[in-house]
Design an enzyme around this catalytic site. Structure first.
Site, PDB file in Angstrom:
ATOM      1  N   LEU A  52       0.820  -1.217   0.000  1.00  0.00           N
ATOM      2  CA  LEU A  52       0.000   0.000   0.000  1.00  0.00           C
ATOM      3  C   LEU A  52       0.852   1.264   0.000  1.00  0.00           C
ATOM      4  CD1 LEU A  52      -2.679  -1.139   2.606  1.00  0.00           C
ATOM      5  CD2 LEU A  52      -2.726  -1.346   0.104  1.00  0.00           C
ATOM      6  N   HIS A  53       0.490   2.192  -0.880  1.00  0.00           N
ATOM      7  CA  HIS A  53       1.156   3.498  -0.930  1.00  0.00           C
ATOM      8  C   HIS A  53       0.125   4.580  -0.636  1.00  0.00           C
ATOM      9  CE1 HIS A  53      -0.757   3.773  -4.806  1.00  0.00           C
ATOM     10  NE2 HIS A  53      -0.087   2.724  -5.258  1.00  0.00           N
TER      11      HIS A  53
ATOM     12  N   HIS B 258      -3.304   4.402  -2.301  1.00  0.00           N
ATOM     13  CA  HIS B 258      -4.268   3.492  -1.670  1.00  0.00           C
ATOM     14  C   HIS B 258      -4.856   4.135  -0.407  1.00  0.00           C
ATOM     15  CE1 HIS B 258      -1.601   0.249  -3.559  1.00  0.00           C
ATOM     16  NE2 HIS B 258      -2.777  -0.009  -4.057  1.00  0.00           N
TER      17      HIS B 258
ATOM     18  N   LYS C 117      -6.077   5.767 -11.813  1.00  0.00           N
ATOM     19  CA  LYS C 117      -4.814   5.463 -12.503  1.00  0.00           C
ATOM     20  C   LYS C 117      -5.029   4.261 -13.424  1.00  0.00           C
ATOM     21  CE  LYS C 117      -1.630   2.964 -11.554  1.00  0.00           C
ATOM     22  NZ  LYS C 117      -0.664   1.990 -11.921  1.00  0.00           N
ATOM     23  N   ASP C 118      -5.791   3.277 -12.931  1.00  0.00           N
ATOM     24  CA  ASP C 118      -6.154   2.124 -13.758  1.00  0.00           C
ATOM     25  C   ASP C 118      -7.531   2.418 -14.362  1.00  0.00           C
ATOM     26  OD1 ASP C 118      -3.965   0.031 -13.060  1.00  0.00           O
ATOM     27  OD2 ASP C 118      -4.562   0.892 -11.155  1.00  0.00           O
TER      28      ASP C 118
ATOM     29  N   GLN D  84      -9.453  -0.355 -16.123  1.00  0.00           N
ATOM     30  CA  GLN D  84      -9.935  -1.299 -15.103  1.00  0.00           C
ATOM     31  C   GLN D  84     -11.202  -0.775 -14.431  1.00  0.00           C
ATOM     32  OE1 GLN D  84      -7.497  -3.569 -12.062  1.00  0.00           O
ATOM     33  NE2 GLN D  84      -7.946  -1.770 -10.844  1.00  0.00           N
TER      34      GLN D  84
HETATM   35  O1  PAF Z   1      -5.893  -2.555  -9.112  1.00  0.00           O
HETATM   36  C1  PAF Z   1      -5.593  -3.573  -8.433  1.00  0.00           C
HETATM   37  O2  PAF Z   1      -4.853  -3.501  -7.433  1.00  0.00           O
HETATM   38  C2  PAF Z   1      -6.152  -4.931  -8.831  1.00  0.00           C
HETATM   39  O3  PAF Z   1      -6.257  -5.056 -10.212  1.00  0.00           O
HETATM   40  C3  PAF Z   1      -7.495  -5.263  -8.138  1.00  0.00           C
HETATM   41  C4  PAF Z   1      -8.608  -4.320  -8.550  1.00  0.00           C
HETATM   42  C5  PAF Z   1      -7.328  -5.242  -6.629  1.00  0.00           C
HETATM   43  C6  PAF Z   1      -7.951  -6.685  -8.558  1.00  0.00           C
HETATM   44  O4  PAF Z   1      -6.999  -7.642  -8.209  1.00  0.00           O
END
Ligand code: PAF
Length: 285
Positions: A39-40, A43, A155-156, A159
């Site tokens: 964790l940074h 997070h 950032k993602d 996703q």
């Molecule tokens: O972004 C992440 O850290 C991962 O892709 C996640 C969403 C926890 C799924 O493993």
């Protein structure tokens, strides 16, 4: 959330589900922050947002094997559970869901979510396995933690849209919330993988964000034409020593390709390798 105290750690799905049911029965709203640990500050900002938005906060820590290709960094991915738990205790997180691999993928496991739409292209071009693995594990995290809301970093960005689409398509009653990217003072997006950068690479890495900013400014100004602005960003990155996977302009809601840049909303996304580290970033245009 409670004051600084050790969060309850759940290694099993049933215990986590029970905890969530107890909160729900008491009328408490819960928020989930899904992570792979290491964790940074980015997070921790997600956790702070979660605690402002809900009565109870769960952070999941699970390095999910199904989103890594055999050639990728699953084994090397940083695992720092004790340090992570101390950071989460200091923020008063209520529960940590840190299942074992066998709990998430028991013997004979044979189910995987297939994703399309926002999962098409970009990251999928170089990591075709990735979003199926993410969607599957996030669906399992939602079912295990049963949160009211779940918070993901922008950032993602791809996703975030894939997870939002998956939740809506499967009718999972979780509000998927995006949180702006947290950056170092020099613009580099915070990421657990930044730990792989050598000091020299770390000094070059902010050029990724700078290239996106320059391209976004050019696109906003309407000149040069979009393909030229994207090509200039790629050239800047090549010159700085990156191997570029993509620099792309997409619709910010669907990630569909954009034919008319005046028809917003727009998102500029990039991925590039610096040495052995693959960096991604994106910004609104
Ligand atoms: O972004 C992440 O850290 C991962 O892709 C996640 C969403 C926890 C799924 O493993």
């Amino acid at each position: 959330m409670r004051d600084e105290t050790i969060p309850t750690i759940h290694r099993g799905i049933a215990g986590m589900q029970h905890q969530s049911a107890v909160w729900r029965a008491a009328g408490l709203k819960s928020a989930l922050v899904p992570t792979m640990g290491a964790l940074h500050e980015g997070h921790l900002d997600l956790v702070r947002t979660a605690s402002a938005a809900a009565d109870r906060v769960v952070v999941s820590i699970f390095v999910n094997p199904t989103q890594f290709a055999p050639t990728e960094d699953f084994a090397a991915y940083p695992r720092e559970e004790a340090a992570d738990l101390a950071k989460l205790a200091a923020l008063g997180v209520d529960a940590v869901f840190a299942p074992t691999i066998a709990e998430m993928y028991p013997d004979g496991y044979a189910t995987r979510i297939v994703v399309d739409g926002p999962a098409r292209g970009l990251e999928s071009d170089s990591r075709p396995h990735f979003f199926g693995g993410v969607a599957t594990v996030v669906a399992k995290l939602f079912i295990s933690c049963a949160p009211d809301i779940a918070i993901f970093g922008e950032k993602d960005y791809q996703q975030l849209l894939v997870v939002r689409r998956m939740g809506a398509d499967l009718g999972l009653p979780v509000d998927v919330v995006g949180f702006p990217t947290v950056r170092a003072a020099d613009g580099l997006a915070l990421s657990s993988r930044n730990a792989y950068l050598s000091p020299e690479e770390r000094s070059v890495a902010p050029r990724l964000h700078a290239a996106l900013q320059a391209a976004a400014a050019a696109i906003r100004a309407g000149k040069p034409p979009v393909p030229d602005a994207l090509a200039a960003a790629e050239r800047d990155l090549d010159d700085a020593g990156f191997a570029v996977d993509y620099v792309a302009l997409r619709n910010a809601d669907t990630l569909a390709e954009v034919s008319d840049p005046r028809a917003g909303p727009l998102r500029l996304l990039a991925a590039a390798r610096l040495g052995r580290t693959r960096l991604i970033d994106n910004i609104a245009v």
